[in-house]
Design an enzyme around this catalytic site. Structure first.
Site, PDB file in Angstrom:
ATOM      1  N   GLY A   1       0.773  -1.242   0.000  1.00 10.78           N
ATOM      2  CA  GLY A   1       0.000   0.000   0.000  1.00 10.78           C
ATOM      3  C   GLY A   1       0.798   1.283   0.000  1.00 10.78           C
ATOM      4  O   GLY A   1       0.217   2.375  -0.051  1.00 10.78           O
TER       5      GLY A   1
ATOM      6  N   GLU B   1       4.358  -6.820   1.844  1.00 12.40           N
ATOM      7  CA  GLU B   1       3.890  -7.215   0.506  1.00 12.40           C
ATOM      8  C   GLU B   1       3.803  -6.011  -0.417  1.00 12.40           C
ATOM      9  O   GLU B   1       2.723  -5.676  -0.916  1.00 12.40           O
ATOM     10  CB  GLU B   1       2.494  -7.844   0.614  1.00 12.40           C
ATOM     11  CG  GLU B   1       2.395  -9.037   1.516  1.00 12.40           C
ATOM     12  CD  GLU B   1       0.947  -9.377   1.866  1.00 12.40           C
ATOM     13  OE1 GLU B   1       0.024  -8.620   1.511  1.00 12.40           O
ATOM     14  OE2 GLU B   1       0.754 -10.409   2.512  1.00 12.40           O
TER      15      GLU B   1
ATOM     16  N   GLY C   1       3.809  -3.772  -3.695  1.00 14.77           N
ATOM     17  CA  GLY C   1       3.623  -3.959  -5.132  1.00 14.77           C
ATOM     18  C   GLY C   1       4.042  -2.688  -5.845  1.00 14.77           C
ATOM     19  O   GLY C   1       5.145  -2.567  -6.366  1.00 14.77           O
ATOM     20  N   ARG C   2       3.139  -1.711  -5.775  1.00 14.62           N
ATOM     21  CA  ARG C   2       3.353  -0.439  -6.474  1.00 14.62           C
ATOM     22  C   ARG C   2       4.728   0.177  -6.160  1.00 14.62           C
ATOM     23  O   ARG C   2       5.394   0.672  -7.057  1.00 14.62           O
ATOM     24  CB  ARG C   2       2.248   0.536  -6.032  1.00 14.62           C
ATOM     25  CG  ARG C   2       2.135   1.786  -6.862  1.00 14.62           C
ATOM     26  CD  ARG C   2       1.124   2.743  -6.222  1.00 14.62           C
ATOM     27  NE  ARG C   2      -0.168   2.143  -5.977  1.00 14.62           N
ATOM     28  CZ  ARG C   2      -1.200   2.165  -6.825  1.00 14.62           C
ATOM     29  NH1 ARG C   2      -1.079   2.772  -7.979  1.00 14.62           N
ATOM     30  NH2 ARG C   2      -2.346   1.582  -6.524  1.00 14.62           N
TER      31      ARG C   2
ATOM     32  N   TYR D   1     -10.008   4.978 -12.131  1.00 14.44           N
ATOM     33  CA  TYR D   1      -9.721   5.703 -10.889  1.00 14.44           C
ATOM     34  C   TYR D   1      -9.550   7.196 -11.138  1.00 14.44           C
ATOM     35  O   TYR D   1      -9.185   7.927 -10.211  1.00 14.44           O
ATOM     36  CB  TYR D   1      -8.408   5.230 -10.242  1.00 14.44           C
ATOM     37  CG  TYR D   1      -8.236   3.766 -10.025  1.00 14.44           C
ATOM     38  CD1 TYR D   1      -9.227   2.999  -9.410  1.00 14.44           C
ATOM     39  CD2 TYR D   1      -7.047   3.138 -10.395  1.00 14.44           C
ATOM     40  CE1 TYR D   1      -9.021   1.643  -9.189  1.00 14.44           C
ATOM     41  CE2 TYR D   1      -6.838   1.788 -10.170  1.00 14.44           C
ATOM     42  CZ  TYR D   1      -7.829   1.038  -9.567  1.00 14.44           C
ATOM     43  OH  TYR D   1      -7.615  -0.284  -9.344  1.00 14.44           O
TER      44      TYR D   1
ATOM     45  N   CYS E   1     -14.009   3.078 -28.492  1.00 14.63           N
ATOM     46  CA  CYS E   1     -15.309   3.752 -28.578  1.00 14.63           C
ATOM     47  C   CYS E   1     -15.948   3.933 -27.205  1.00 14.63           C
ATOM     48  O   CYS E   1     -16.959   3.309 -26.890  1.00 14.63           O
ATOM     49  CB  CYS E   1     -16.256   2.938 -29.441  1.00 14.63           C
ATOM     50  SG  CYS E   1     -15.512   2.469 -30.977  1.00 14.63           S
ATOM     51  N   GLU E   2     -15.317   4.723 -26.370  1.00 16.53           N
ATOM     52  CA  GLU E   2     -15.836   5.040 -25.038  1.00 16.53           C
ATOM     53  C   GLU E   2     -15.329   6.425 -24.689  1.00 16.53           C
ATOM     54  O   GLU E   2     -14.140   6.717 -24.894  1.00 16.53           O
ATOM     55  CB  GLU E   2     -15.240   4.103 -23.964  1.00 16.53           C
ATOM     56  CG  GLU E   2     -15.549   2.647 -24.087  1.00 16.53           C
ATOM     57  CD  GLU E   2     -16.899   2.255 -23.500  1.00 16.53           C
ATOM     58  OE1 GLU E   2     -17.486   3.075 -22.769  1.00 16.53           O
ATOM     59  OE2 GLU E   2     -17.336   1.148 -23.789  1.00 16.53           O
TER      60      GLU E   2
HETATM   61  C1  LIG Z   1      -2.726  -5.310  -3.811  1.00 19.69           C
HETATM   62  C2  LIG Z   1      -2.171  -5.937  -2.600  1.00 19.69           C
HETATM   63  C3  LIG Z   1      -0.858  -5.653  -2.187  1.00 19.69           C
HETATM   64  C4  LIG Z   1       0.032  -4.654  -2.890  1.00 19.69           C
HETATM   65  O1  LIG Z   1      -0.452  -3.369  -2.810  1.00 19.69           O
HETATM   66  P1  LIG Z   1       0.418  -2.110  -3.324  1.00 19.69           P
HETATM   67  O2  LIG Z   1      -0.445  -0.954  -3.062  1.00 19.69           O
HETATM   68  O3  LIG Z   1       0.663  -2.330  -4.780  1.00 19.69           O
HETATM   69  O4  LIG Z   1       1.679  -2.099  -2.549  1.00 19.69           O
HETATM   70  C5  LIG Z   1      -0.378  -6.315  -1.063  1.00 19.69           C
HETATM   71  N1  LIG Z   1      -1.136  -7.204  -0.384  1.00 19.69           N
HETATM   72  C6  LIG Z   1      -2.405  -7.491  -0.743  1.00 19.69           C
HETATM   73  C7  LIG Z   1      -3.170  -8.460   0.049  1.00 19.69           C
HETATM   74  C8  LIG Z   1      -2.962  -6.867  -1.857  1.00 19.69           C
HETATM   75  O5  LIG Z   1      -4.220  -7.145  -2.206  1.00 19.69           O
END
Ligand SMILES: *Cc1c(COP(=O)(O)O)cnc(C)c1O
Length: 421
Positions: A244, A278, A280-281, A321, A348-349
């Site tokens: 997150g 965890e 991601g982004r 978003y 086409c949107e």
């Molecule tokens: C999407 C997600 C992440 C990663 O979120 P980011 O905002 O990309 O860091 C981690 N854990 C879970 C359970 C997720 O659903």
């Protein structure tokens, strides 16, 4: 217009480079639209993460849903990172990329029996469960397979992550996790579930969170639960704080990972267990761009439009978003005026746009634009809408580049269909 540059994407002699590779060399071989990633960005951001938390007993799991190309997953695995997957398909990708099952976490609010079975077959590190029914099902399936599932419970700490409502997940009204009392009740009945070992408590309160406070608050609430459980004789091995972490999309300043770590480490050190992350982004977003070609420009009434060969099917975030992605030309020309324009795709949107009323230098047909911050939640959300082929992906490694996914062919579009005549 403002140009955003970084060590990974920068202009040399008025041309945009990814690392040491001119974008023109890549599009000569792939065409457009194309996703281009910088491997050194991925490596750097992982190392930054690791470094920030090095005083803490922890493990990092790359959130595969943010960028699931197997070469990207492998880039993180090679650095010793684990993988957090959300479905059987993501687990398949992670395994194909070489993930070891003891570094795999399976998340998701709605796991199927097949997904649970696959996780058990591979003896993955952790199932993160989100409901009592799911926990009972995992116990039952593990029983038939003579296995013990390692399970964590996702707690919904009811804190406001102050992000876009569609990517906020830790509020009472969201579908994710269990409330603290219910979670404690289920942990307490652990002894009755013969094929489950409760090993973790976890949270994930949302995405693109740009303040540390929601994390602190959520960790406090989860810690209370952790210590309540300890009082009941339940000693968890893992405390998983999810992902997150927000990243800049406009070159704005967001808390640094060092600040994040120094705010959280004292809280996390009080828990005598391993901390799981965890991200991601954070690991991928600013490591990628989507490059497209300008097909046409026009003025409709008093509005400028720049129509590109990339569209919402390639990059969905602006459409769903209203997300901001900085857009800039691949080639800079002196003496070009700036205009206000909507930058749109051919689908086409009316929702098919990358930017509205955006300041951009005047563009001509057949010139190229780079949409920045596309390393996360870009290609993974792409579709074939309007019969469009999904774009290729390229991974730049210093002065080399590899096509890590080729452009779909028209045969790809119908390979699993039958015409009945
Ligand atoms: C999407 C997600 C992440 C990663 O979120 P980011 O905002 O990309 O860091 C981690 N854990 C879970 C359970 C997720 O659903």
């Amino acid at each position: 217009m403002d140009l955003i540059q970084s060590p990974w994407f920068s202009y040399k002699k008025d041309h945009l480079y990814c690392g040491e590779v001119p974008i023109r060399d890549i599009i000569k071989s792939t065409g457009t639209p194309v996703y281009i990633y910088n491997k050194q960005f991925f490596q750097n951001s992982f190392n930054e993460f690791k470094e920030a938390f090095k005083g803490l007993d922890n493990s990092i799991f790359f959130s595969v849903k943010s960028n699931f190309n197997i070469s990207v997953i492998k880039t993180f695995l090679d650095l010793g990172c684990g993988a957090d997957v959300n479905s059987q398909g993501e687990m398949y990708r992670a395994l194909q990329a070489g993930a070891k099952p003891d570094k795999l976490i399976l998340s998701g609010v709605g796991k199927t029996k097949d997904e649970i079975k696959l996780g058990l077959e591979h003896d993955i590190l952790l199932f993160k469960a989100e409901s009592e029914e799911e926990i009972l099902l995992i116990n039952e399936i593990a029983g038939t397979m003579n296995k013990i599932a390692r399970v964590g419970i996702r707690v919904n700490p009811n804190v406001d992550a102050k992000t876009h409502p569609y990517i906020s997940t830790g509020l009472m009204e969201n579908k994710f996790g269990l409330n603290t009392d219910e979670a404690v009740e289920i942990f307490n009945m652990g002894g009755k579930l013969k094929n489950i070992e409760f090993t973790a408590i976890d949270m994930h309160i949302g995405s693109q969170i740009i303040s540390i406070d929601p994390f602190s608050e959520a960790i406090d609430r989860l810690s209370e639960v952790y210590f309540r459980l300890k009082g009941n004789g339940i000693n968890l091995k893992h405390f998983d704080i999810g992902g997150g972490i927000g990243v800049p999309y406009k070159g704005e300043k967001i808390f640094s990972l060092k600040e994040f770590a120094s705010a959280l480490i004292p809280k996390l050190k009080k828990l005598d267990c391993k901390i799981l992350f965890e991200p991601g982004r954070f690991l991928t977003a600013n490591g990628g761009v989507l490059v497209s070609q300008v097909l046409f420009t026009k003025m409709n009434y008093d509005k400028n439009f720049v129509i590109t060969d990339a569209a919402m099917n390639d990059l969905l975030r602006p459409s769903i978003y209203n997300a901001y992605h900085h857009i800039q030309p691949v080639d800079l020309y002196s003496g070009r005026d700036d205009i206000y324009a909507d930058i749109v795709g051919p689908v086409c949107e009316s929702g098919d746009f990358f930017a509205k009323d955006r300041v951009i230098s005047k563009m001509n047909r057949e010139e190229y634009l780079a949409v920045l911050s596309c390393g996360s939640y870009g290609m993974v959300m792409s579709s074939n809408y309007n019969g469009r082929r999904r774009p290729p992906e390229v991974l730049v490694d210093y002065n080399n580049f590899n096509i890590i996914r080729s452009r779909e062919t028209y045969e790809h579009l119908i390979w699993d269909e039958k015409s009945n005549n």
